[in-house]
Design an enzyme around this catalytic site. Sequence first.
Site, PDB file in Angstrom:
ATOM      1  N   ARG A 263       4.358  10.403  -2.964  1.00 12.16           N
ATOM      2  CA  ARG A 263       4.210   8.979  -2.670  1.00 12.16           C
ATOM      3  C   ARG A 263       4.879   8.763  -1.315  1.00 12.16           C
ATOM      4  O   ARG A 263       6.106   8.802  -1.200  1.00 12.16           O
ATOM      5  CB  ARG A 263       4.886   8.148  -3.760  1.00 12.16           C
ATOM      6  CG  ARG A 263       4.675   6.644  -3.664  1.00 12.16           C
ATOM      7  CD  ARG A 263       5.247   5.985  -4.907  1.00 12.16           C
ATOM      8  NE  ARG A 263       5.298   4.547  -4.801  1.00 12.16           N
ATOM      9  CZ  ARG A 263       4.321   3.714  -5.174  1.00 12.16           C
ATOM     10  NH1 ARG A 263       3.203   4.215  -5.660  1.00 12.16           N
ATOM     11  NH2 ARG A 263       4.456   2.413  -5.067  1.00 12.16           N
TER      12      ARG A 263
ATOM     13  N   HIS B 181      -4.906   5.146  -2.288  1.00 15.62           N
ATOM     14  CA  HIS B 181      -4.177   5.131  -3.560  1.00 15.62           C
ATOM     15  C   HIS B 181      -5.156   5.513  -4.679  1.00 15.62           C
ATOM     16  O   HIS B 181      -5.508   4.705  -5.538  1.00 15.62           O
ATOM     17  CB  HIS B 181      -3.591   3.740  -3.809  1.00 15.62           C
ATOM     18  CG  HIS B 181      -2.485   3.712  -4.822  1.00 15.62           C
ATOM     19  ND1 HIS B 181      -2.105   4.823  -5.545  1.00 15.62           N
ATOM     20  CD2 HIS B 181      -1.677   2.686  -5.248  1.00 15.62           C
ATOM     21  CE1 HIS B 181      -1.106   4.495  -6.353  1.00 15.62           C
ATOM     22  NE2 HIS B 181      -0.838   3.214  -6.202  1.00 15.62           N
TER      23      HIS B 181
ATOM     24  N   GLN C  64      -4.373   5.050  -8.594  1.00 15.75           N
ATOM     25  CA  GLN C  64      -4.505   3.667  -9.033  1.00 15.75           C
ATOM     26  C   GLN C  64      -5.959   3.343  -9.367  1.00 15.75           C
ATOM     27  O   GLN C  64      -6.268   2.777 -10.418  1.00 15.75           O
ATOM     28  CB  GLN C  64      -4.000   2.715  -7.950  1.00 15.75           C
ATOM     29  CG  GLN C  64      -4.180   1.238  -8.279  1.00 15.75           C
ATOM     30  CD  GLN C  64      -3.382   0.815  -9.481  1.00 15.75           C
ATOM     31  OE1 GLN C  64      -2.178   1.032  -9.532  1.00 15.75           O
ATOM     32  NE2 GLN C  64      -4.035   0.210 -10.466  1.00 15.75           N
TER      33      GLN C  64
ATOM     34  N   ASP D 178      -4.373  -7.633  -4.629  1.00 17.15           N
ATOM     35  CA  ASP D 178      -3.159  -6.845  -4.425  1.00 17.15           C
ATOM     36  C   ASP D 178      -2.222  -7.667  -3.551  1.00 17.15           C
ATOM     37  O   ASP D 178      -2.597  -8.716  -3.016  1.00 17.15           O
ATOM     38  CB  ASP D 178      -3.518  -5.506  -3.762  1.00 17.15           C
ATOM     39  CG  ASP D 178      -2.370  -4.509  -3.780  1.00 17.15           C
ATOM     40  OD1 ASP D 178      -1.322  -4.793  -4.393  1.00 17.15           O
ATOM     41  OD2 ASP D 178      -2.511  -3.428  -3.176  1.00 17.15           O
TER      42      ASP D 178
ATOM     43  N   CYS E 215      -3.071  -4.291  -9.151  1.00 13.96           N
ATOM     44  CA  CYS E 215      -2.434  -2.983  -9.320  1.00 13.96           C
ATOM     45  C   CYS E 215      -0.925  -3.092  -9.527  1.00 13.96           C
ATOM     46  O   CYS E 215      -0.306  -2.128  -9.978  1.00 13.96           O
ATOM     47  CB  CYS E 215      -2.759  -2.080  -8.137  1.00 13.96           C
ATOM     48  SG  CYS E 215      -2.313  -2.753  -6.544  1.00 13.96           S
TER      49      CYS E 215
ATOM     50  N   ARG F  51      -2.963   3.878 -16.078  1.00  6.64           N
ATOM     51  CA  ARG F  51      -2.485   4.860 -15.111  1.00  6.64           C
ATOM     52  C   ARG F  51      -2.032   6.118 -15.858  1.00  6.64           C
ATOM     53  O   ARG F  51      -2.279   7.246 -15.422  1.00  6.64           O
ATOM     54  CB  ARG F  51      -1.312   4.292 -14.304  1.00  6.64           C
ATOM     55  CG  ARG F  51      -1.659   3.173 -13.332  1.00  6.64           C
ATOM     56  CD  ARG F  51      -2.426   3.689 -12.131  1.00  6.64           C
ATOM     57  NE  ARG F  51      -1.728   4.762 -11.445  1.00  6.64           N
ATOM     58  CZ  ARG F  51      -0.752   4.585 -10.559  1.00  6.64           C
ATOM     59  NH1 ARG F  51      -0.349   3.371 -10.232  1.00  6.64           N
ATOM     60  NH2 ARG F  51      -0.182   5.622  -9.963  1.00  6.64           N
TER      61      ARG F  51
END
Length: 313
Positions: A110, A137, A140, A232, A272, A300
């Site tokens: 990450r 991402h 996600q 988001d 998300c 997830r």
Amino acid sequence: MDRKRFRGRDFLDLVDYSREEIHYLLDTACELKRLDMMGIRDEKPLKGKIVALLFEKPSLRTRVSFEVAVRHLGGESFYLGSQEVGLGQREAVKDVAQVLDRMVDGLVIRTFAHENLLEIARFASIPVINGLSDLYHPCQVLGDLLTIQEKKGKLRGLKICFLGDGNNVCHSWINAASILGLELVVSTPERYRISSQIWEEAQERGKKNGARIIYEVDPQKAIEGAEVVYTDVWASMGKEAEKEERKVFLQPYQVNSHLLSKASPDFIVMHCMPAKRGEEITDEVMDGPHSVVVDEAENRLHAQKALLTLILS
């Protein structure tokens, strides 16, 4: 599908996988979730495997879902924060990659710069998973696809509307739509449009796969008839200095009851997370009957269990 085709592969973004492979990942996630809900975790495909989590950015869902996923699958994981490694500062990215390559079986990263992710993947022979970068991402969006499939019973034939900032999640959504042949309307201010290169490549790919990917600057038009509404945060990590400026341009894109009145009657709302309640989404919507954000967060775990099972077992 032969599961061996997944073994040892990186997962840097969805564009590295075919439509059939993504559907197989989703099918595997569905089966693992079904077994988990029955309390069945007999198979331990990661027994004896160790996965390192190298995170330059803080995380709740990504860290917890990967650590729990590895343990459910019989493996072990450990966390490396930015202070321990100092990627590209305390140690060269290449050196970090080569050392971890000798000691662990898989690596979840990450990070801020996508270039760091690519460099680690280049110098490490073990599977490298993109837990988030400034460009993509994919984990996600894999969980998002699983959620839509569960809630709507399908992926194709739905109008999906992404509202707000053209960020890394948006980039992975555009790539997913182009591979799977989805209808996706992206609505952002001109100031915060997505990468032109990613857009153009997705359009070319989408033509071959029957996708319909549209940019519409007006959120009122974009959301008309949408069955899936996605948003988001307006200022992703690393963009905090622009927060107040972004609020001015992005306020019309707030997901609220007024805007949602133009969506399909049976719409679902996705985010998300983490969410800035009262900014990109209101409390009323976040906690409302159309919100699936908590289910989305849970998925997830199941999507990543499928990913780890296929590339590491």
